[in-house]
Design an enzyme around this catalytic site. Structure first.
Site, short mmCIF file in Angstrom:
data_model
loop_
_atom_site.label_atom_id
_atom_site.label_comp_id
_atom_site.label_asym_id
_atom_site.label_seq_id
_atom_site.Cartn_x
_atom_site.Cartn_y
_atom_site.Cartn_z
N CYS A 5 7.06 5.73 2.82
CA CYS A 5 7.60 5.70 1.46
C CYS A 5 8.83 6.58 1.49
O CYS A 5 8.73 7.80 1.49
CB CYS A 5 6.58 6.23 0.45
SG CYS A 5 7.27 6.36 -1.22
N CYS A 18 9.31 8.62 -2.11
CA CYS A 18 8.40 9.68 -2.57
C CYS A 18 7.24 9.80 -1.58
O CYS A 18 7.45 10.27 -0.47
CB CYS A 18 7.97 9.49 -4.02
SG CYS A 18 7.29 7.88 -4.47
N SER A 19 6.04 9.38 -1.97
CA SER A 19 4.89 9.62 -1.09
C SER A 19 3.82 8.56 -1.28
O SER A 19 2.64 8.83 -1.09
CB SER A 19 4.30 11.00 -1.40
OG SER A 19 3.96 11.08 -2.78
N CYS A 20 4.21 7.34 -1.67
CA CYS A 20 3.23 6.28 -1.93
C CYS A 20 2.38 6.02 -0.69
O CYS A 20 2.91 5.87 0.42
CB CYS A 20 3.95 5.00 -2.36
SG CYS A 20 4.86 5.24 -3.90
#
Lengths: 211, 219
Positions: free
Chosen positions: A114, A117-119
């Site tokens: 991702c 962000c941090s998906c």
């Protein structure tokens, strides 16, 4: 530890320590305010933390992959609709919408990132590790995947195509690694022990059985 | 913000990826408290997941890079509760409540917690049929809005192929503004690494993004 996460941890450890304790105080103050104003229930917060530490995690993903390795009909369902297939097992923590399973083969290696962000598919893999959320991984996975894989100790055959999946929406991706050789006839439980978290992100391979 | 530091795909200079063996779920107890507060306040539906992301993207780049992941979450959450009028800046400064809270439509109770351990569904009914089909060649928009978007910089103005239609989903570019779901069709669009990065890169690499229909035009 990723460079962007603790930039002062080595050269200014005392500064870092006081910075952290200041942060701890601010976090505690915010929880006090939100609790006093009736917005959060600390008992609910405790349960969220416990759930993140025990219920969700890569043990769920490993059981899904192990089942797919041993059950061609389940693998077909998993690749068609991973959310439906995962929830049909009944023994993994419930999985939300739009989980997509990606099957690694000798021809194609899938790897998930991702960049924004941090998906991450946290029901099946747990909360993402620091490296997954770090600037080095997010910046390089899409432009230098072979270099990133080398840092994880993964060298793929030269004729294997590499496919990077950038998780830019609310779809989530679970990599099904290649089943290791020498595991014919193994039970699902034994197979699951070979399925690492990194193998389900695509930055690793499943473990080889101990000789 | 769109062209901010969070949009890292393809940047150089951040060094090697360093994995930590046997990493704990939380390194410090406060990280868990921040995650739990974030989930609990998200449950109130006063903002969307995209509004939460946008509040971290507006952090100054130097702050964003110097902060750890949960520090960023904390800074974003602190900004958001003040921006939404839930908490006063004077209360943040005082470290405790100075006034009673506002009435919430939803408050997370311990009984609700199991449901928060499953991701929500962002699919919505569609107003029109999908414009593109599997196999279509598409070109991504060259857009640079000041507000939130999920089209990464490295994939703007590039030509790729629609590989799959993922349904009609909440449109982050709208939801982040509090302007409603504005559902849009979502596609997996795959690009060759050479289309994204030039002829010098490995031809065996391809990269896909999940692209909302407004990001795409026929190629």
């Amino acid at each position: 530890m990723a460079a962007d996460d603790h930039p002062h941890s080595h050269s200014h450890s005392q500064d870092h320590g006081s910075e952290l304790s200041d942060l701890q105080l601010r976090v505690r103050a915010l929880e006090t305010i939100l609790t006093e104003k009736g917005y959060v229930d600390p008992a609910a917060l405790d349960q969220i933390i416990e759930g993140c530490e025990t219920k969700i995690g890569p043990h769920n993903g490993a059981r899904i992959v192990a089942r797919a390795w041993g059950d061609p009909e389940f693998k077909r369902r998993l690749l068609a609709d991973a959310t439906e297939a995962a929830n049909s097992l009944g023994y993994v923590s419930p999985v939300g919408s739009h989980l997509i399973a990606l099957e690694n083969t000798p021809q194609t290696h899938h790897m998930v990132v991702c960049t924004l962000c941090s998906c991450y598919p946290w029901e099946v893999l747990g909360l993402p590790p620091v490296w997954y959320k770090s600037a080095p991984y997010r910046s390089r996975a899409v432009i230098d995947p072979k270099g990133v894989l080398a840092e994880f100790g993964v060298a793929l055959p030269s004729d294997t195509a590499i496919r990077i999946w950038d998780s830019t929406a609310e779809t989530r991706f679970l990599v099904v690694p290649i089943r290791p050789e020498g595991t014919e006839g193994w039970t699902e439980e034994r197979l699951a022990e070979l399925v690492t978290r990194d193998s389900m992100v695509g930055t690793g391979l499943a473990k080889a059985p101990a000789p | 913000m769109t062209n901010s530091i969070h949009d890292m795909g393809g940047m150089h200079g951040f060094g090697p990826v360093e994995a930590e063996p046997d990493e704990p779920v939380f390194h410090e107890a406060w990280e868990g408290r921040v995650l739990a507060m974030q989930r609990a306040m998200g449950f109130t539906r006063l903002w969307t997941i995209d509004g939460g992301r946008a509040s971290m993207e507006v952090l100054p780049p130097a702050t964003y890079l110097a902060a750890s992941y949960y520090q960023r979450w904390f800074l974003g959450l602190e900004r958001r509760v003040v921006a939404h009028g839930l908490v006063g800046a004077d209360e943040i400064a005082a470290g405790h409540a100075l006034r009673p809270g506002r009435r919430l439509n939803r408050k997370l109770t311990p009984a609700d917690v199991p449901n928060t351990l499953t991701r929500g569904n962002f699919e919505r009914p569609s107003a029109a049929p999908a414009r593109f089909s599997e196999g279509d060649r598409v070109r991504t928009a060259n857009l640079n809005p000041q507000t939130h978007t999920r089209l990464p910089r490295y994939a703007r103005g590039k030509t790729g192929t629609v590989e799959a239609i993922r349904g009609c989903h909440v449109y982050p570019d709208s939801a982040a503004l509090g302007a409603g779901d504005d559902p849009q069709w979502l596609y997996t669009v795959v690009f060759t690494a050479r289309e994204l990065w030039g002829e010098a890169v490995d031809p065996a690499v391809s990269v896909s993004i999940e692209a909302f229909e407004p990001y795409l035009a026929p190629a």
